[in-house]
Design an enzyme around this catalytic site. Structure first.
Site, PDB file in Angstrom:
ATOM      1  N   LYS A  20     -56.454  24.930  39.859  1.00 27.68           N
ATOM      2  CA  LYS A  20     -55.636  23.735  39.596  1.00 27.68           C
ATOM      3  C   LYS A  20     -55.304  22.979  40.886  1.00 27.68           C
ATOM      4  O   LYS A  20     -55.232  21.755  40.894  1.00 27.68           O
ATOM      5  CB  LYS A  20     -54.369  24.100  38.819  1.00 27.68           C
ATOM      6  CG  LYS A  20     -53.238  24.652  39.647  1.00 27.68           C
ATOM      7  CD  LYS A  20     -51.935  24.709  38.890  1.00 27.68           C
ATOM      8  CE  LYS A  20     -50.838  25.388  39.678  1.00 27.68           C
ATOM      9  NZ  LYS A  20     -50.370  24.702  40.875  1.00 27.68           N
ATOM     10  N   ALA A  25     -68.032  38.315  48.448  1.00 31.45           N
ATOM     11  CA  ALA A  25     -68.693  37.658  47.311  1.00 31.45           C
ATOM     12  C   ALA A  25     -68.256  38.309  46.003  1.00 31.45           C
ATOM     13  O   ALA A  25     -67.946  39.497  45.960  1.00 31.45           O
ATOM     14  CB  ALA A  25     -70.197  37.766  47.482  1.00 31.45           C
ATOM     15  N   LYS A  39     -49.668  23.066  51.717  1.00 32.49           N
ATOM     16  CA  LYS A  39     -49.928  24.014  50.622  1.00 32.49           C
ATOM     17  C   LYS A  39     -51.296  23.747  49.988  1.00 32.49           C
ATOM     18  O   LYS A  39     -52.103  24.661  49.783  1.00 32.49           O
ATOM     19  CB  LYS A  39     -48.802  23.913  49.586  1.00 32.49           C
ATOM     20  CG  LYS A  39     -49.000  24.747  48.347  1.00 32.49           C
ATOM     21  CD  LYS A  39     -48.993  26.236  48.641  1.00 32.49           C
ATOM     22  CE  LYS A  39     -49.459  27.012  47.420  1.00 32.49           C
ATOM     23  NZ  LYS A  39     -49.591  28.427  47.664  1.00 32.49           N
ATOM     24  N   CYS A  93     -53.660  29.324  40.757  1.00 29.74           N
ATOM     25  CA  CYS A  93     -53.494  28.358  41.852  1.00 29.74           C
ATOM     26  C   CYS A  93     -54.781  27.648  42.277  1.00 29.74           C
ATOM     27  O   CYS A  93     -54.861  26.432  42.201  1.00 29.74           O
ATOM     28  CB  CYS A  93     -52.848  29.045  43.047  1.00 29.74           C
ATOM     29  SG  CYS A  93     -51.139  29.531  42.721  1.00 29.74           S
ATOM     30  N   THR A 130     -46.753  23.856  37.656  1.00 32.84           N
ATOM     31  CA  THR A 130     -47.381  22.536  37.851  1.00 32.84           C
ATOM     32  C   THR A 130     -48.865  22.655  37.477  1.00 32.84           C
ATOM     33  O   THR A 130     -49.732  22.555  38.342  1.00 32.84           O
ATOM     34  CB  THR A 130     -47.233  22.060  39.315  1.00 32.84           C
ATOM     35  OG1 THR A 130     -47.618  23.133  40.196  1.00 32.84           O
ATOM     36  CG2 THR A 130     -45.824  21.645  39.635  1.00 32.84           C
TER      37      THR A 130
END
Ligand code: NAD
Length: 432
Positions: free
Chosen positions: A266, A255, A207, A263, A86
Protein backbone atom coordinates in the site's frame (compact mmCIF):
# COMPACT_ATOMS: atom_id res chain seq x y z
CA UNK A 1 3.24 11.67 30.77
CA UNK A 2 -0.36 11.03 29.92
CA UNK A 3 -0.86 9.67 26.43
CA UNK A 4 -3.76 8.66 24.24
CA UNK A 5 -3.35 6.18 21.39
CA UNK A 6 -6.27 6.31 18.93
CA UNK A 7 -6.49 2.95 17.15
CA UNK A 8 -5.27 -0.16 18.92
CA UNK A 9 -4.04 -2.17 15.93
CA UNK A 10 -0.49 -3.42 15.40
CA UNK A 11 1.01 0.07 15.78
CA UNK A 12 -1.26 1.72 18.36
CA UNK A 13 -1.34 -1.24 20.70
CA UNK A 14 2.39 -1.98 20.62
CA UNK A 15 3.32 1.70 21.00
CA UNK A 16 0.79 2.15 23.81
CA UNK A 17 1.99 -0.92 25.67
CA UNK A 18 5.66 0.05 25.30
CA UNK A 19 5.07 3.68 26.34
CA UNK A 20 3.21 2.48 29.44
CA UNK A 21 6.06 0.12 30.26
CA UNK A 22 8.48 3.05 30.56
CA UNK A 23 6.20 4.74 33.10
CA UNK A 24 3.62 6.74 31.14
CA UNK A 25 -0.11 6.51 31.70
CA UNK A 26 -1.60 5.43 28.38
CA UNK A 27 -5.21 5.43 27.22
CA UNK A 28 -5.65 3.06 24.27
CA UNK A 29 -8.83 3.94 22.40
CA UNK A 30 -10.54 1.96 19.68
CA UNK A 31 -13.98 2.32 18.14
CA UNK A 32 -14.07 -1.49 17.83
CA UNK A 33 -15.73 -2.33 21.16
CA UNK A 34 -15.02 -6.06 20.80
CA UNK A 35 -11.31 -5.31 20.68
CA UNK A 36 -11.55 -3.13 23.79
CA UNK A 37 -13.51 -5.86 25.65
CA UNK A 38 -10.90 -8.46 24.72
CA UNK A 39 -8.09 -6.19 25.90
CA UNK A 40 -9.87 -5.43 29.16
CA UNK A 41 -10.09 -9.18 29.70
CA UNK A 42 -6.32 -9.47 29.29
CA UNK A 43 -6.53 -10.97 25.79
CA UNK A 44 -4.42 -9.67 22.93
CA UNK A 45 -6.29 -9.44 19.60
CA UNK A 46 -3.09 -9.77 17.51
CA UNK A 47 -0.23 -12.26 17.40
CA UNK A 48 2.90 -10.39 18.50
CA UNK A 49 5.58 -12.21 20.49
CA UNK A 50 6.10 -10.85 24.00
CA UNK A 51 3.22 -8.37 23.86
CA UNK A 52 0.77 -10.14 26.15
CA UNK A 53 3.10 -10.25 29.14
CA UNK A 54 3.99 -6.53 29.09
CA UNK A 55 0.39 -5.62 28.36
CA UNK A 56 -0.98 -7.56 31.31
CA UNK A 57 1.63 -6.17 33.69
CA UNK A 58 0.92 -2.53 32.83
CA UNK A 59 -2.84 -3.07 32.70
CA UNK A 60 -2.70 -4.55 36.19
CA UNK A 61 -0.68 -1.58 37.41
CA UNK A 62 -3.32 0.74 35.89
CA UNK A 63 -0.86 2.52 33.64
CA UNK A 64 -2.61 1.06 30.61
CA UNK A 65 -6.29 1.76 30.06
CA UNK A 66 -8.42 0.35 27.25
CA UNK A 67 -11.53 2.31 26.36
CA UNK A 68 -13.91 3.38 23.60
CA UNK A 69 -14.52 6.68 25.37
CA UNK A 70 -12.44 9.07 23.28
CA UNK A 71 -13.48 12.18 25.19
CA UNK A 72 -12.40 10.81 28.55
CA UNK A 73 -9.10 9.60 27.08
CA UNK A 74 -8.36 12.94 25.37
CA UNK A 75 -9.37 15.04 28.41
CA UNK A 76 -6.91 13.05 30.50
CA UNK A 77 -3.98 13.14 28.02
CA UNK A 78 -1.33 15.64 26.98
CA UNK A 79 -0.16 13.87 23.85
CA UNK A 80 -2.51 12.20 21.37
CA UNK A 81 -1.29 9.69 18.80
CA UNK A 82 -3.37 8.91 15.72
CA UNK A 83 -2.66 5.25 14.88
CA UNK A 84 -5.59 4.32 12.64
CA UNK A 85 -5.28 2.45 9.35
CA UNK A 86 -4.43 4.10 6.02
CA UNK A 87 -5.20 1.34 3.50
CA UNK A 88 -5.28 1.84 -0.26
CA UNK A 89 -8.41 3.62 -1.46
CA UNK A 90 -10.71 1.53 -3.66
CA UNK A 91 -9.85 1.70 -7.38
CA UNK A 92 -6.90 3.99 -6.83
CA UNK A 93 -3.31 4.04 -5.64
CA UNK A 94 -3.85 6.70 -3.02
CA UNK A 95 -4.01 6.20 0.73
CA UNK A 96 -7.49 6.19 2.24
CA UNK A 97 -7.33 8.99 4.80
CA UNK A 98 -10.93 9.03 5.99
CA UNK A 99 -10.07 7.26 9.26
CA UNK A 100 -7.38 9.83 10.02
CA UNK A 101 -9.58 12.81 9.15
CA UNK A 102 -12.53 11.36 11.08
CA UNK A 103 -10.32 11.28 14.15
CA UNK A 104 -9.27 14.90 13.55
CA UNK A 105 -12.95 15.93 13.28
CA UNK A 106 -13.75 14.12 16.54
CA UNK A 107 -10.78 15.80 18.25
CA UNK A 108 -11.97 19.20 17.05
CA UNK A 109 -15.14 18.77 19.11
CA UNK A 110 -13.38 17.52 22.22
CA UNK A 111 -10.16 19.48 22.76
CA UNK A 112 -10.41 22.29 25.33
CA UNK A 113 -6.79 22.66 26.49
CA UNK A 114 -3.34 22.40 24.82
CA UNK A 115 -2.63 18.99 23.24
CA UNK A 116 0.04 17.66 20.92
CA UNK A 117 -1.59 15.71 18.09
CA UNK A 118 0.73 13.20 16.45
CA UNK A 119 0.20 11.15 13.33
CA UNK A 120 1.86 7.79 13.79
CA UNK A 121 -0.20 6.37 10.95
CA UNK A 122 1.67 6.38 7.64
CA UNK A 123 0.23 9.38 5.82
CA UNK A 124 1.02 11.17 2.54
CA UNK A 125 2.99 14.41 2.44
CA UNK A 126 0.77 17.38 3.47
CA UNK A 127 -1.65 15.26 5.55
CA UNK A 128 -0.41 17.10 8.65
CA UNK A 129 -1.36 20.39 6.96
CA UNK A 130 -4.85 19.03 6.26
CA UNK A 131 -5.28 17.88 9.86
CA UNK A 132 -4.18 21.33 10.98
CA UNK A 133 -6.81 22.84 8.66
CA UNK A 134 -9.50 20.73 10.28
CA UNK A 135 -8.25 21.94 13.67
CA UNK A 136 -7.66 25.53 12.50
CA UNK A 137 -9.77 27.11 15.25
CA UNK A 138 -7.82 25.27 17.91
CA UNK A 139 -4.54 26.10 16.17
CA UNK A 140 -5.39 29.82 16.14
CA UNK A 141 -6.03 29.64 19.87
CA UNK A 142 -2.67 27.82 20.29
CA UNK A 143 -4.46 24.76 21.68
CA UNK A 144 -2.82 22.24 19.36
CA UNK A 145 0.42 21.39 17.65
CA UNK A 146 0.16 18.83 14.86
CA UNK A 147 3.27 16.69 14.58
CA UNK A 148 4.36 13.78 12.38
CA UNK A 149 6.04 10.82 14.09
CA UNK A 150 6.04 7.89 11.65
CA UNK A 151 6.43 4.41 13.06
CA UNK A 152 9.05 1.98 11.75
CA UNK A 153 8.35 -1.13 13.85
CA UNK A 154 8.13 -4.50 12.12
CA UNK A 155 5.38 -6.94 12.99
CA UNK A 156 6.91 -9.97 14.68
CA UNK A 157 9.74 -7.85 16.15
CA UNK A 158 7.55 -4.94 17.11
CA UNK A 159 8.47 -4.61 20.78
CA UNK A 160 12.20 -4.75 20.20
CA UNK A 161 11.89 -2.31 17.30
CA UNK A 162 9.86 0.10 19.41
CA UNK A 163 12.18 -0.01 22.40
CA UNK A 164 15.43 -0.02 20.39
CA UNK A 165 14.57 1.93 17.24
CA UNK A 166 17.25 2.80 14.67
CA UNK A 167 15.80 6.31 14.79
CA UNK A 168 12.86 8.28 16.11
CA UNK A 169 11.67 10.77 13.51
CA UNK A 170 9.76 13.86 14.64
CA UNK A 171 8.36 16.29 12.11
CA UNK A 172 7.45 19.64 13.62
CA UNK A 173 8.44 23.30 13.69
CA UNK A 174 7.08 23.75 17.21
CA UNK A 175 9.82 23.96 19.84
CA UNK A 176 7.23 23.40 22.55
CA UNK A 177 6.03 20.11 21.02
CA UNK A 178 9.58 19.02 20.24
CA UNK A 179 10.66 19.51 23.85
CA UNK A 180 7.77 17.38 25.14
CA UNK A 181 8.41 14.62 22.60
CA UNK A 182 12.13 14.53 23.27
CA UNK A 183 11.45 13.90 26.93
CA UNK A 184 8.74 11.34 26.11
CA UNK A 185 11.18 9.40 23.95
CA UNK A 186 14.16 9.90 26.28
CA UNK A 187 14.01 6.42 27.90
CA UNK A 188 13.92 4.94 24.42
CA UNK A 189 16.57 7.02 22.67
CA UNK A 190 18.92 7.29 25.64
CA UNK A 191 21.16 4.34 24.79
CA UNK A 192 21.77 3.69 21.16
CA UNK A 193 19.31 5.36 18.92
CA UNK A 194 18.92 8.71 17.29
CA UNK A 195 16.22 11.32 17.70
CA UNK A 196 15.84 13.17 14.46
CA UNK A 197 13.80 16.34 14.12
CA UNK A 198 12.79 17.51 10.70
CA UNK A 199 9.91 19.29 9.01
CA UNK A 200 6.46 17.72 9.24
CA UNK A 201 6.36 17.01 5.52
CA UNK A 202 9.90 15.64 5.69
CA UNK A 203 8.89 13.15 8.38
CA UNK A 204 5.88 12.08 6.31
CA UNK A 205 8.09 11.42 3.29
CA UNK A 206 10.85 9.64 5.24
CA UNK A 207 8.39 6.86 6.07
CA UNK A 208 7.28 6.30 2.46
CA UNK A 209 10.82 6.59 1.09
CA UNK A 210 12.06 4.02 3.63
CA UNK A 211 9.36 1.47 2.83
CA UNK A 212 9.71 1.95 -0.92
CA UNK A 213 13.47 1.46 -0.63
CA UNK A 214 13.08 -1.78 1.34
CA UNK A 215 10.50 -3.02 -1.17
CA UNK A 216 13.00 -2.19 -3.93
CA UNK A 217 15.67 -4.31 -2.24
CA UNK A 218 13.32 -7.28 -2.07
CA UNK A 219 12.18 -6.94 -5.68
CA UNK A 220 15.76 -6.48 -6.82
CA UNK A 221 17.00 -9.72 -5.28
CA UNK A 222 13.87 -11.53 -6.47
CA UNK A 223 14.67 -10.55 -10.06
CA UNK A 224 18.32 -11.54 -9.59
CA UNK A 225 16.95 -14.91 -8.33
CA UNK A 226 15.16 -15.33 -11.67
CA UNK A 227 18.49 -14.85 -13.42
CA UNK A 228 20.17 -17.32 -11.05
CA UNK A 229 17.61 -19.96 -11.96
CA UNK A 230 18.56 -19.59 -15.62
CA UNK A 231 22.29 -19.58 -15.03
CA UNK A 232 22.70 -22.32 -12.41
CA UNK A 233 23.85 -19.96 -9.67
CA UNK A 234 22.64 -20.06 -6.06
CA UNK A 235 21.04 -16.70 -5.19
CA UNK A 236 22.01 -17.21 -1.54
CA UNK A 237 25.64 -16.78 -2.63
CA UNK A 238 24.70 -13.56 -4.38
CA UNK A 239 22.85 -12.26 -1.30
CA UNK A 240 25.87 -13.02 0.84
CA UNK A 241 28.39 -11.61 -1.62
CA UNK A 242 26.39 -8.43 -2.11
CA UNK A 243 25.11 -8.04 1.44
CA UNK A 244 28.60 -8.23 2.97
CA UNK A 245 29.25 -4.84 1.39
CA UNK A 246 28.26 -2.43 4.14
CA UNK A 247 27.08 0.10 1.58
CA UNK A 248 24.47 -2.46 0.51
CA UNK A 249 23.70 -4.37 3.72
CA UNK A 250 22.38 -7.91 3.94
CA UNK A 251 18.88 -7.24 5.24
CA UNK A 252 15.87 -7.44 2.92
CA UNK A 253 18.13 -9.15 0.43
CA UNK A 254 16.77 -12.68 0.60
CA UNK A 255 14.92 -13.98 -2.43
CA UNK A 256 11.43 -15.35 -1.87
CA UNK A 257 7.80 -14.80 -2.82
CA UNK A 258 6.32 -11.42 -3.70
CA UNK A 259 6.48 -9.01 -0.77
CA UNK A 260 3.18 -8.57 1.04
CA UNK A 261 1.96 -7.30 4.37
CA UNK A 262 0.07 -4.29 5.55
CA UNK A 263 2.72 -1.74 4.54
CA UNK A 264 4.96 -2.26 1.49
CA UNK A 265 2.23 -2.87 -1.12
CA UNK A 266 0.00 0.00 0.00
CA UNK A 267 2.84 2.41 0.76
CA UNK A 268 4.57 1.94 -2.61
CA UNK A 269 1.22 2.56 -4.32
CA UNK A 270 0.57 5.66 -2.20
CA UNK A 271 4.05 7.01 -2.95
CA UNK A 272 3.32 6.81 -6.69
CA UNK A 273 0.15 8.79 -6.03
CA UNK A 274 2.03 11.40 -3.99
CA UNK A 275 4.54 11.71 -6.87
CA UNK A 276 1.67 12.20 -9.31
CA UNK A 277 0.12 14.95 -7.19
CA UNK A 278 3.44 16.78 -7.17
CA UNK A 279 4.14 16.09 -10.84
CA UNK A 280 7.08 13.79 -10.15
CA UNK A 281 7.62 10.53 -11.96
CA UNK A 282 8.83 7.94 -9.46
CA UNK A 283 9.70 5.42 -12.15
CA UNK A 284 11.79 3.15 -9.90
CA UNK A 285 8.93 2.69 -7.44
CA UNK A 286 6.53 2.06 -10.32
CA UNK A 287 8.74 -0.71 -11.67
CA UNK A 288 9.06 -2.23 -8.19
CA UNK A 289 5.28 -2.51 -7.96
CA UNK A 290 5.13 -4.10 -11.39
CA UNK A 291 7.99 -6.46 -10.58
CA UNK A 292 6.19 -7.56 -7.41
CA UNK A 293 2.95 -8.18 -9.29
CA UNK A 294 4.89 -10.27 -11.81
CA UNK A 295 6.39 -12.19 -8.94
CA UNK A 296 2.92 -13.18 -7.75
CA UNK A 297 2.10 -14.75 -11.12
CA UNK A 298 5.58 -16.23 -11.40
CA UNK A 299 5.09 -18.09 -8.10
CA UNK A 300 1.92 -19.65 -9.49
CA UNK A 301 3.67 -20.58 -12.76
CA UNK A 302 6.43 -22.21 -10.74
CA UNK A 303 3.92 -24.40 -8.89
CA UNK A 304 2.37 -25.42 -12.22
CA UNK A 305 5.84 -26.44 -13.45
CA UNK A 306 6.64 -28.34 -10.26
CA UNK A 307 3.49 -30.48 -10.52
CA UNK A 308 3.91 -30.78 -14.34
CA UNK A 309 0.55 -29.06 -14.73
CA UNK A 310 -1.15 -32.08 -13.25
CA UNK A 311 -3.25 -31.15 -10.22
CA UNK A 312 -5.62 -34.11 -10.29
CA UNK A 313 -6.20 -35.36 -6.75
CA UNK A 314 -2.93 -33.85 -5.59
CA UNK A 315 -2.57 -32.90 -1.94
CA UNK A 316 -0.73 -29.59 -1.66
CA UNK A 317 0.27 -28.40 1.81
CA UNK A 318 1.29 -24.87 2.71
CA UNK A 319 3.56 -24.48 5.72
CA UNK A 320 2.94 -20.90 6.79
CA UNK A 321 0.56 -18.53 5.03
CA UNK A 322 1.24 -15.19 6.73
CA UNK A 323 3.37 -12.67 4.82
CA UNK A 324 6.18 -13.12 7.33
CA UNK A 325 6.81 -15.16 10.49
CA UNK A 326 5.77 -14.18 14.02
CA UNK A 327 2.65 -12.35 12.94
CA UNK A 328 -0.93 -13.33 12.18
CA UNK A 329 -1.25 -10.54 9.61
CA UNK A 330 -2.54 -11.80 6.26
CA UNK A 331 -2.85 -8.43 4.49
CA UNK A 332 -1.63 -8.90 0.89
CA UNK A 333 0.20 -12.15 1.78
CA UNK A 334 1.41 -13.87 -1.39
CA UNK A 335 -0.15 -17.14 -0.20
CA UNK A 336 -3.61 -15.69 -0.89
CA UNK A 337 -3.27 -15.51 -4.68
CA UNK A 338 -1.53 -18.91 -4.79
CA UNK A 339 -4.18 -20.66 -2.70
CA UNK A 340 -7.04 -18.98 -4.56
CA UNK A 341 -5.58 -20.18 -7.85
CA UNK A 342 -5.01 -23.72 -6.60
CA UNK A 343 -8.49 -23.86 -5.12
CA UNK A 344 -9.88 -23.76 -8.64
CA UNK A 345 -7.83 -26.80 -9.66
CA UNK A 346 -8.74 -30.37 -8.89
CA UNK A 347 -6.46 -30.61 -5.88
CA UNK A 348 -6.79 -30.55 -2.13
CA UNK A 349 -5.07 -27.75 -0.30
CA UNK A 350 -4.05 -27.94 3.32
CA UNK A 351 -2.36 -25.30 5.37
CA UNK A 352 -0.75 -25.09 8.75
CA UNK A 353 0.28 -21.79 10.31
CA UNK A 354 1.47 -21.29 13.90
CA UNK A 355 -0.72 -18.17 14.13
CA UNK A 356 -3.87 -20.19 13.47
CA UNK A 357 -6.73 -20.47 10.99
CA UNK A 358 -7.35 -17.67 8.50
CA UNK A 359 -10.69 -16.12 7.54
CA UNK A 360 -9.28 -15.50 4.05
CA UNK A 361 -9.59 -19.23 3.27
CA UNK A 362 -12.67 -20.13 5.32
CA UNK A 363 -15.09 -20.27 2.41
CA UNK A 364 -12.79 -21.95 -0.10
CA UNK A 365 -14.11 -25.43 -0.82
CA UNK A 366 -10.84 -27.28 -1.27
CA UNK A 367 -8.82 -25.51 1.38
CA UNK A 368 -8.48 -26.92 4.90
CA UNK A 369 -6.68 -25.66 7.96
CA UNK A 370 -4.75 -28.19 10.07
CA UNK A 371 -3.97 -27.55 13.70
CA UNK A 372 -1.11 -30.01 13.65
CA UNK A 373 1.88 -29.79 11.33
CA UNK A 374 2.23 -33.59 11.14
CA UNK A 375 -1.38 -34.11 10.11
CA UNK A 376 -1.01 -31.38 7.50
CA UNK A 377 2.06 -32.97 5.92
CA UNK A 378 0.99 -36.64 6.01
CA UNK A 379 0.54 -38.06 2.47
CA UNK A 380 1.11 -34.72 0.74
CA UNK A 381 2.27 -34.61 -2.85
CA UNK A 382 3.75 -31.16 -2.58
CA UNK A 383 4.85 -29.18 0.48
CA UNK A 384 5.12 -25.44 -0.07
CA UNK A 385 7.27 -23.72 2.54
CA UNK A 386 5.75 -20.29 2.28
CA UNK A 387 6.67 -18.52 5.54
CA UNK A 388 9.92 -18.99 7.45
CA UNK A 389 8.57 -19.66 10.94
CA UNK A 390 11.31 -21.14 13.13
CA UNK A 391 9.44 -24.41 13.57
CA UNK A 392 9.79 -25.13 9.83
CA UNK A 393 13.56 -24.83 9.78
CA UNK A 394 14.64 -28.38 10.65
CA UNK A 395 11.90 -30.77 9.65
CA UNK A 396 12.34 -34.41 8.70
CA UNK A 397 10.08 -34.40 5.67
CA UNK A 398 10.35 -38.12 4.93
CA UNK A 399 9.06 -38.93 8.40
CA UNK A 400 6.33 -36.32 8.14
CA UNK A 401 5.00 -37.06 4.66
CA UNK A 402 5.36 -40.87 4.64
CA UNK A 403 4.69 -41.06 0.91
CA UNK A 404 6.96 -41.73 -2.05
CA UNK A 405 7.88 -39.09 -4.61
CA UNK A 406 6.61 -36.10 -2.73
CA UNK A 407 8.04 -32.71 -3.69
CA UNK A 408 9.08 -29.63 -1.74
CA UNK A 409 8.86 -26.04 -2.95
CA UNK A 410 10.97 -24.08 -0.48
CA UNK A 411 10.05 -20.45 -1.14
CA UNK A 412 12.41 -19.23 1.60
CA UNK A 413 15.48 -21.34 0.75
CA UNK A 414 15.52 -22.80 4.26
CA UNK A 415 17.02 -26.15 3.23
CA UNK A 416 20.13 -27.30 1.40
CA UNK A 417 19.43 -28.52 -2.15
CA UNK A 418 22.43 -30.89 -1.86
CA UNK A 419 21.13 -32.55 1.30
CA UNK A 420 17.69 -32.88 -0.24
CA UNK A 421 19.16 -34.49 -3.35
CA UNK A 422 21.13 -36.93 -1.21
CA UNK A 423 17.90 -37.88 0.57
CA UNK A 424 16.23 -38.41 -2.83
CA UNK A 425 13.70 -35.68 -2.18
CA UNK A 426 12.52 -33.67 -5.15
CA UNK A 427 13.34 -30.21 -3.96
CA UNK A 428 12.78 -26.82 -5.58
CA UNK A 429 14.04 -23.58 -4.08
CA UNK A 430 14.07 -19.98 -5.24
CA UNK A 431 16.92 -18.78 -7.45
CA UNK A 432 19.06 -21.87 -7.06
N1 NAD B 1 1.33 -2.78 10.87
C1 NAD B 1 2.58 -2.36 10.80
O1 NAD B 1 3.53 -3.13 10.85
C2 NAD B 1 2.88 -0.88 10.65
C3 NAD B 1 4.19 -0.42 10.82
C4 NAD B 1 4.44 0.94 10.71
C5 NAD B 1 3.42 1.82 10.39
N2 NAD B 1 2.15 1.34 10.20
C6 NAD B 1 1.09 2.30 9.90
O2 NAD B 1 0.34 2.52 11.09
C7 NAD B 1 -1.05 2.72 10.80
C8 NAD B 1 -1.89 1.71 11.55
O3 NAD B 1 -1.55 0.42 11.09
P1 NAD B 1 -2.03 -0.90 11.85
O4 NAD B 1 -1.43 -2.06 11.11
O5 NAD B 1 -1.78 -0.74 13.30
O6 NAD B 1 -3.61 -0.80 11.56
P2 NAD B 1 -4.79 -1.75 12.09
O7 NAD B 1 -5.74 -1.86 10.99
O8 NAD B 1 -4.20 -2.98 12.70
O9 NAD B 1 -5.44 -0.91 13.29
C9 NAD B 1 -6.14 0.27 13.14
C10 NAD B 1 -7.12 0.40 14.31
O10 NAD B 1 -7.70 1.69 14.29
C11 NAD B 1 -9.03 1.59 14.73
N3 NAD B 1 -9.77 2.80 14.36
C12 NAD B 1 -10.11 3.24 13.13
N4 NAD B 1 -10.79 4.42 13.21
C13 NAD B 1 -10.86 4.72 14.53
C14 NAD B 1 -11.42 5.81 15.25
N5 NAD B 1 -12.05 6.83 14.65
N6 NAD B 1 -11.33 5.80 16.60
C15 NAD B 1 -10.71 4.79 17.23
N7 NAD B 1 -10.15 3.74 16.59
C16 NAD B 1 -10.22 3.70 15.26
C17 NAD B 1 -9.53 0.31 14.08
O11 NAD B 1 -10.67 -0.21 14.71
C18 NAD B 1 -8.29 -0.58 14.24
O12 NAD B 1 -8.34 -1.33 15.44
C19 NAD B 1 -1.15 2.61 9.27
O13 NAD B 1 -1.09 3.88 8.71
C20 NAD B 1 0.07 1.80 8.89
O14 NAD B 1 0.51 2.07 7.58
C21 NAD B 1 1.85 0.02 10.34
Amino acid sequence: MKLCMIGTGYVGLVSGVCFSDVGNKVYCVDKDKKKIDLLNNGKVPIYEPGLEEILKKNHRQKRLIFTSDLKKAVDNSDVIFICVGTPTKKNSNSAELKYVFNVARELKKIIKSYKIIITKSTVPVTTGDKIENILSNLKKRKLVDVVSNPEFLREGDAIRDFIYPDRVVIGTDSNKANKVLKSLYLPIIKKTSRYFKTSRKGAELIKYASNAFLATKISFINEIANLCEKTGIDVKDISFGMGSDQRIGDRFLRAGPAYGGSCFPKDTRALIDIGKKFNTNLSIVKSVILSNENRRSLSIKRIIQIVNNNFDNKIITFLGVTFKPNTDDMREASSISMIKYLNKKKCKIRYYDPSGEKVEFKNLKNVNYYEDLRDACLNSDLIILHTEWNEFKSLNFKKLVKKRNFKIFDMRNLYSPDKMRKSNIKYFGIGR
